[in-house]
Design a protein around this motif. Structure first.
Motif, mmCIF file in Angstrom:
data_model
loop_
_atom_site.group_PDB
_atom_site.id
_atom_site.type_symbol
_atom_site.label_atom_id
_atom_site.label_comp_id
_atom_site.label_asym_id
_atom_site.label_seq_id
_atom_site.Cartn_x
_atom_site.Cartn_y
_atom_site.Cartn_z
ATOM 1 N N GLY A 134 0.800 -1.235 0.000
ATOM 2 C CA GLY A 134 0.000 0.000 0.000
ATOM 3 C C GLY A 134 0.825 1.273 0.000
ATOM 4 O O GLY A 134 1.903 1.340 -0.594
ATOM 5 N N ASP A 135 0.290 2.276 0.687
ATOM 6 C CA ASP A 135 0.928 3.591 0.672
ATOM 7 C C ASP A 135 2.340 3.573 1.267
ATOM 8 O O ASP A 135 3.115 4.498 1.025
ATOM 9 C CB ASP A 135 0.075 4.602 1.465
ATOM 10 N N ALA A 136 2.668 2.540 2.040
ATOM 11 C CA ALA A 136 4.031 2.455 2.566
ATOM 12 C C ALA A 136 5.025 2.250 1.427
ATOM 13 O O ALA A 136 6.197 2.600 1.541
ATOM 14 C CB ALA A 136 4.128 1.298 3.565
ATOM 15 N N SER A 144 -6.797 9.808 -9.704
ATOM 16 C CA SER A 144 -7.380 8.693 -10.458
ATOM 17 C C SER A 144 -8.099 7.710 -9.536
ATOM 18 O O SER A 144 -8.651 6.708 -10.013
ATOM 19 C CB SER A 144 -6.301 7.968 -11.263
ATOM 20 N N GLY A 145 -8.102 7.968 -8.229
ATOM 21 C CA GLY A 145 -8.835 7.098 -7.299
ATOM 22 C C GLY A 145 -8.317 5.671 -7.281
ATOM 23 O O GLY A 145 -9.078 4.727 -7.128
ATOM 24 N N GLN A 146 -6.997 5.493 -7.439
ATOM 25 C CA GLN A 146 -6.448 4.137 -7.510
ATOM 26 C C GLN A 146 -5.552 3.764 -6.329
ATOM 27 O O GLN A 146 -5.057 2.647 -6.264
ATOM 28 C CB GLN A 146 -5.648 3.974 -8.812
ATOM 29 N N GLY A 147 -5.335 4.700 -5.399
ATOM 30 C CA GLY A 147 -4.381 4.446 -4.312
ATOM 31 C C GLY A 147 -4.799 3.263 -3.449
ATOM 32 O O GLY A 147 -4.018 2.334 -3.221
ATOM 33 N N TYR A 148 -6.030 3.282 -2.979
ATOM 34 C CA TYR A 148 -6.519 2.196 -2.127
ATOM 35 C C TYR A 148 -6.516 0.884 -2.909
ATOM 36 O O TYR A 148 -6.078 -0.160 -2.418
ATOM 37 C CB TYR A 148 -7.932 2.528 -1.627
ATOM 38 N N ASN A 149 -7.025 0.970 -4.153
ATOM 39 C CA ASN A 149 -7.125 -0.242 -4.975
ATOM 40 C C ASN A 149 -5.754 -0.859 -5.241
ATOM 41 O O ASN A 149 -5.600 -2.076 -5.259
ATOM 42 C CB ASN A 149 -7.809 0.099 -6.306
ATOM 43 N N SER A 150 -4.776 0.019 -5.431
ATOM 44 C CA SER A 150 -3.432 -0.468 -5.691
ATOM 45 C C SER A 150 -2.892 -1.212 -4.460
ATOM 46 O O SER A 150 -2.288 -2.290 -4.592
ATOM 47 C CB SER A 150 -2.551 0.732 -6.047
HETATM 48 C C1 LIG Z 1 -8.112 12.848 0.159
HETATM 49 C C2 LIG Z 1 -7.776 11.467 -0.360
HETATM 50 C C3 LIG Z 1 -8.664 10.835 -1.225
HETATM 51 C C4 LIG Z 1 -8.418 9.571 -1.707
HETATM 52 N N1 LIG Z 1 -9.306 8.983 -2.555
HETATM 53 C C5 LIG Z 1 -9.079 7.746 -3.005
HETATM 54 C C6 LIG Z 1 -10.026 7.087 -3.864
HETATM 55 O O1 LIG Z 1 -11.040 7.653 -4.246
HETATM 56 N N2 LIG Z 1 -9.751 5.820 -4.273
HETATM 57 C C7 LIG Z 1 -8.633 5.154 -3.898
HETATM 58 O O2 LIG Z 1 -8.431 4.007 -4.312
HETATM 59 N N3 LIG Z 1 -7.713 5.756 -3.080
HETATM 60 C C8 LIG Z 1 -7.907 7.020 -2.623
HETATM 61 N N4 LIG Z 1 -6.997 7.616 -1.787
HETATM 62 C C9 LIG Z 1 -5.798 6.882 -1.393
HETATM 63 C C10 LIG Z 1 -6.092 5.891 -0.245
HETATM 64 O O3 LIG Z 1 -6.719 6.579 0.819
HETATM 65 C C11 LIG Z 1 -4.786 5.276 0.226
HETATM 66 O O4 LIG Z 1 -4.074 4.780 -0.889
HETATM 67 C C12 LIG Z 1 -5.047 4.154 1.205
HETATM 68 O O5 LIG Z 1 -5.733 4.629 2.337
HETATM 69 C C13 LIG Z 1 -3.730 3.514 1.644
HETATM 70 O O6 LIG Z 1 -4.002 2.490 2.552
HETATM 71 P P1 LIG Z 1 -2.857 1.936 3.471
HETATM 72 O O7 LIG Z 1 -3.500 0.924 4.352
HETATM 73 O O8 LIG Z 1 -1.693 1.526 2.628
HETATM 74 O O9 LIG Z 1 -2.338 3.178 4.325
HETATM 75 P P2 LIG Z 1 -3.164 4.058 5.363
HETATM 76 O O10 LIG Z 1 -4.604 4.176 4.974
HETATM 77 O O11 LIG Z 1 -2.359 5.316 5.522
HETATM 78 O O12 LIG Z 1 -3.133 3.196 6.688
HETATM 79 C C14 LIG Z 1 -1.970 3.128 7.474
HETATM 80 C C15 LIG Z 1 -2.428 3.002 8.913
HETATM 81 O O13 LIG Z 1 -1.280 2.746 9.727
HETATM 82 C C16 LIG Z 1 -1.373 3.547 10.893
HETATM 83 N N5 LIG Z 1 -0.015 3.741 11.390
HETATM 84 C C17 LIG Z 1 0.947 4.544 10.917
HETATM 85 N N6 LIG Z 1 2.072 4.426 11.641
HETATM 86 C C18 LIG Z 1 1.816 3.502 12.587
HETATM 87 C C19 LIG Z 1 2.593 2.937 13.631
HETATM 88 N N7 LIG Z 1 3.872 3.292 13.836
HETATM 89 N N8 LIG Z 1 2.007 2.002 14.416
HETATM 90 C C20 LIG Z 1 0.714 1.615 14.208
HETATM 91 N N9 LIG Z 1 -0.062 2.125 13.229
HETATM 92 C C21 LIG Z 1 0.489 3.045 12.428
HETATM 93 C C22 LIG Z 1 -2.027 4.833 10.420
HETATM 94 O O14 LIG Z 1 -2.632 5.530 11.484
HETATM 95 C C23 LIG Z 1 -3.065 4.297 9.436
HETATM 96 O O15 LIG Z 1 -4.273 3.975 10.054
HETATM 97 C C24 LIG Z 1 -7.223 8.899 -1.310
HETATM 98 C C25 LIG Z 1 -6.320 9.534 -0.442
HETATM 99 C C26 LIG Z 1 -6.594 10.814 0.026
HETATM 100 C C27 LIG Z 1 -5.609 11.482 0.984
#
Ligand SMILES: Cc1cc2nc3c(=O)[nH]c(=O)nc-3n(C[C@H](O)[C@H](O)[C@H](O)COP(=O)(O)OP(=O)(O)OC[C@H]3O[C@@H](n4cnc5c(N)ncnc54)[C@H](O)[C@@H]3O)c2cc1C
Length: 277
Positions: A134-136, A144-150
């Motif tokens: 994911g985002d890491a 493009s709304g693909q971050g979560y999906n990716s």
């Molecule tokens: C405004 C906005 C709109 C978006 N719209 C879309 C969309 O329409 N479609 C789409 O596909 N994507 C969208 N995205 C992107 C999507 O939100 C992210 O790609 C997705 O949330 C990433 O998920 P993740 O689990 O990798 O990371 P995150 O969602 O960032 O989750 C990481 C989690 O780890 C926790 N964390 C961090 N450090 C620690 C630690 N040391 N110990 C314990 N926990 C920790 C954080 O608090 C967080 O809850 C959007 C992003 C933004 C900012």
């Protein structure tokens, strides 16, 4: 992961401490469904160094306002609610939709937030028994709304590879070598796709904010007058990528939706299910 790798050996290949770059910042808010955008529709406004996306469901709307930063930065930024309000006041007159300015939308918000739009992808996705998803690993602009999906696709591929390794193991803990091979296959399967996803979403934000004259020309004159390009891009480029989404290959199910573009990887039917070791 980086700290542990560094502590284990100073010569381990590492990702940079601040691997992502931000060239834009983003204000977002959610609000009760706004009449300017019908449910299931979205409206975008594009301009020099700023753009917006405004979309509605049956009972809610969401607004995203992008602005180019004075200078690209790798430093992490944190914005307060007050920062978001100052930003919204400064751009209060920004066109969001016909007869709708930013101030009209922002004043009816449920929640709002602001962040720098980080972009980029790590070179090393795992180390030792740690693996990232994911985002890491990869930051896409939200356009493009693909971050979560990716990120979800990362998990599907990783879980499939782990399941394969466990199915052919003797039931004990996977060895370091086996895990390294699993993580390597996971990264190989996802690297090219993720690179393309990053490039696409990063181009969309730059085009919508007219980052250079070529993007301005494309966005302002070529695409609006040649909608066939957009149609082709959606039907071949975007659909061609999304249809290749992976599925968890050891959980069977019936596909509930059949679209115009068939999936490349279909959910396995019960008879095709791989047995867990
Ligand atoms: C405004 C906005 C709109 C978006 N719209 C879309 C969309 O329409 N479609 C789409 O596909 N994507 C969208 N995205 C992107 C999507 O939100 C992210 O790609 C997705 O949330 C990433 O998920 P993740 O689990 O990798 O990371 P995150 O969602 O960032 O989750 C990481 C989690 O780890 C926790 N964390 C961090 N450090 C620690 C630690 N040391 N110990 C314990 N926990 C920790 C954080 O608090 C967080 O809850 C959007 C992003 C933004 C900012």
């Amino acid at each position: 992961m980086r700290s542990l790798a560094l502590a284990a050996s100073p010569i381990t290949p590492l990702n940079p401490d601040e691997p992502f770059v931000a060239e834009y910042r983003l204000l977002w808010c959610s609000l009760p469904k706004h009449p300017a955008v019908a449910a299931g529709h979205s409206v975008e406004s594009h301009g020099k160094d700023a753009s917006s996306q405004f979309m509605s469901s049956k009972d809610r709307s969401w607004l995203f306002v992008y602005e180019r930063l004075p200078k690209a930065t790798k430093s992490r930024a944190s914005y307060s609610k007050a920062d978001a309000e100052v930003f919204a006041q400064r751009l209060a007159e920004l066109f969001i939709a016909p007869d709708t300015k930013l101030r009209d939308v922002f004043s009816s918000r449920y929640t709002a937030g602001m962040a720098n739009v980080e972009e980029g992808m790590l070179k090393h996705w795992s180390w030792d028994r740690i693996v990232l998803v994911g985002d890491a690993v990869h930051k896409l602009t939200p356009n493009s709304g693909q971050g979560y999906n990716s990120g979800l696709q990362d998990i599907v591929v990783l879980v499939n590879e782990l399941h394969k390794a466990l199915s052919s193991s003797d039931g004990g803990c996977l060895s370091q070598d086996t895990l390294a091979a699993v993580f390597s296959r996971y990264q190989t399967l996802r690297f090219k796709i993720t690179t393309d996803d990053c490039k696409n979403s990063n181009t969309i934000i730059r085009m919508s904010c007219w980052q250079n004259w070529i993007f301005w020309l494309m966005d302002r004159f070529i695409l609006p007058y040649l909608p066939i390009i957009v149609t082709l891009r959606v039907n071949t480029g975007i659909a061609g990528t999304i249809k290749n989404a992976y599925v968890v290959d050891f959980v069977d199910g019936d596909e509930p939706f059949e679209g115009k573009v068939p999936w490349t990887h279909r959910m396995p039917r019960p008879s095709q299910k791989r047995e867990f070791g």
